[in-house]
Design an enzyme around this catalytic site. Structure first.
Site, mmCIF file in Angstrom:
data_model
loop_
_atom_site.group_PDB
_atom_site.id
_atom_site.type_symbol
_atom_site.label_atom_id
_atom_site.label_comp_id
_atom_site.label_asym_id
_atom_site.label_seq_id
_atom_site.Cartn_x
_atom_site.Cartn_y
_atom_site.Cartn_z
ATOM 1 N N SER A 159 0.857 -1.182 0.000
ATOM 2 C CA SER A 159 0.000 0.000 0.000
ATOM 3 C C SER A 159 0.892 1.231 0.000
ATOM 4 C CB SER A 159 -0.898 -0.006 1.229
ATOM 5 O OG SER A 159 -0.112 0.239 2.374
ATOM 6 N N LYS A 160 0.236 2.373 -0.078
ATOM 7 C CA LYS A 160 0.945 3.644 -0.183
ATOM 8 C C LYS A 160 2.028 3.818 0.874
ATOM 9 C CE LYS A 160 -1.472 7.399 -2.372
ATOM 10 N NZ LYS A 160 -2.737 8.074 -2.224
#
Ligand code: GLU
Length: 469
Positions: free
Chosen positions: A242-243
């Protein structure tokens, strides 16, 4: 005769080209290439609210950059909606689908009851065999697919192996909504059939869909393609990428200065292996790629490894390729236009520069000394080095170097060594301030390389700039 392999990458254009998507595309591409088949691109843009043209452009651009251009025209799923509807009608006609008139309230109640009784919370099939004459007036029905109620469904997945679900888990899914639009599940199957896809290679978040899709293929009397569900990419901590782990879009990796071939090499390795081989060419990857080497467990994204691979590719890249590739980075880092870049000097310095840089951004930074205009802006460390004693010494270095007539590495080496001996200084004590004066920084390629690449006139002028203050 076996059919030629046809694979497809089928992204939904809702953002950038995700790094995981790029890996899926790469596996599809490699598998097709390995078998001399075709690799196609289908943009799954039926969700008009979430799909954007910019996202489609970003995906196409990202694939292009990686050298993963599809073998045929891009297929836009939204252009095939009539065909999907036609197939839904055919399923109705053949008795494999039916109209369902359940209201939202009824469906909610159905779910509640199922939950309370501990049954699977799917649609219970109440309109499956009901007489259509009982249809309520004024209600637009959805069309549902008749899933098998008994037994189980087994998929021989090329990565996951044999996977079985009980058919009780497959409820009668909607294939046409009340407004007549086809659902994703139907569109995917029709397009995969119409595009002649033989191998569906995608993330394992779609494994559950495969069981439903399997029966749709069957109901239409179509061959079911082979499935290969590859595990998702996780971050170093084991959580789904994820980010917070870092960049997710392929464009961000390009902007960070990774070379497309290096990123490709890294991505192939992410979830696939060929012995201990770490660095290999695209041709080798094509030759070796098969599902035997694909691992079931999630691969972990490792930036250090990517950097290492990129550094290796940088060192092995041709000097003129790197010189060209550097222009956008020099512009982004220093606002210097391509026209102002002394490419001949850059090319000459490239063998020394590329040894040290792990990314094109680092390479651009290390090349700045070549491009910078006199008098140079010194960075903090260089300023510190160039105290007054050092500047006085540079004045004497200037005199010594001025006497070197053939500006070759050997003559320069000899002149500087003679100079440091005469001054009773270690060579480094001469080279460091000299480097600061020539480059404005304290790191650079070897000092003789710098002198040579800058040339006699520019070198002497840069030294003089620092002695005069
Ligand atoms: N459009 C889907 C996605 O972006 C992929 C569908 C498929 O590969 O079957 O996740």
């Amino acid at each position: 005769m076996t059919k030629p392999v046809v694979t497809r990458f089928a992204p939904s254009p809702t953002g950038f080209l995700h790094i995981g998507g790029a890996r899926t595309a790469l596996f599809c591409w490699l598998y097709a290439r390995h078998h001399g088949g075709q690799y196609l691109l289908r943009i799954e843009d039926t969700d008009r609210k979430r799909s954007t043209d910019e996202a489609t452009a970003a995906i196409v651009e990202g694939l292009d950059w990686l050298g993963l251009q599809p073998d045929g025209d891009i297929v836009y799923q939204s252009h095939n909606l009539d065909r999907h509807t036609e197939v839904a009608k055919a399923l109705l006609d053949s008795g494999n689908a039916y109209y369902c008139y359940c209201s939202k309230e009824e469906l909610a109640e159905m779910r509640e009851n199922a939950r309370a009784e501990g049954r699977p919370i799917g649609y219970d099939g109440r309109w499956r065999d009901r007489d259509p004459a009982e249809a309520p007036v004024g209600v637009d029905p959805v069309v549902r697919f008749k899933a098998p109620k008994e037994g189980s469904t087994t998929i021989h997945d090329l990565v996951q192996g044999e996977v079985t679900v009980s058919n009780k888990e497959l409820d009668d899914m909607i294939i046409l909504r009340a407004d007549g639009t086809p659902t994703y599940m139907l569109s995917v199957v029709v397009d995969d059939h119409d595009m002649g896809i033989t191998h569906i290679i995608r993330g394992d978040d779609h494994l559950n869909n495969a069981f439903r899709q399997y029966h749709l293929f069957g109901a239409m009397g179509w061959d079911v393609p082979e499935f290969a569900h590859i595990s998702l990419i996780h971050g170093a901590d084991g959580a789904k990428l994820s980010k917070r782990h870092g960049a997710l879009g392929v464009d961000a990796y390009r902007d960070m200065g990774y070379l497309p071939d290096a990123l490709k090499n890294y991505l192939v390795k992410l979830g696939w292996g060929h012995g201990d081989d770490e660095i290999f060419s695209t041709e080798q990857a094509i030759e070796w790629f098969d599902f035997d080497g694909v691992v079931k467990s999630p691969a972990r994204f490792d930036f250090t490894k990517l950097e290492h691979i990129n550094g290796t590719y940088m060192r092995e890249s041709a000097d003129d390729y790197l010189t060209e590739a550097l222009s956008p980075f020099i512009l982004a880092e220093f606002g210097i236009d391509e026209a102002e870049i002394p490419k001949d000097k850059l090319l000459a310095a490239m063998p020394g520069l590329k040894e040290r840089a792990k990314t094109l951004v680092e390479l651009a930074k290390s090349a700045l000394f070549l491009i910078a205009k006199r008098p140079l802006d010194l960075d903090e460390k260089a300023q510190k080095l160039l105290h007054s004693d050092a500047r006085e010494m540079l004045a004497r270095v200037l005199t010594a170097l001025d006497l070197v007539s053939d500006w070759s590495a050997e003559s320069l080496d000899a002149a500087l060594r003679t100079f440091s001996e005469a001054e009773q200084l270690k060579f480094g004590k001469v080279a460091q301030p000299l480097r600061a004066a020539l480059c404005g920084t304290t790191t650079s390629p070897g000092i003789f390389d710098v002198l040579q690449v800058l040339g006699r006139e520019e070198s002497l002028a840069r030294i003089a700039d620092q002695t005069m203050k």
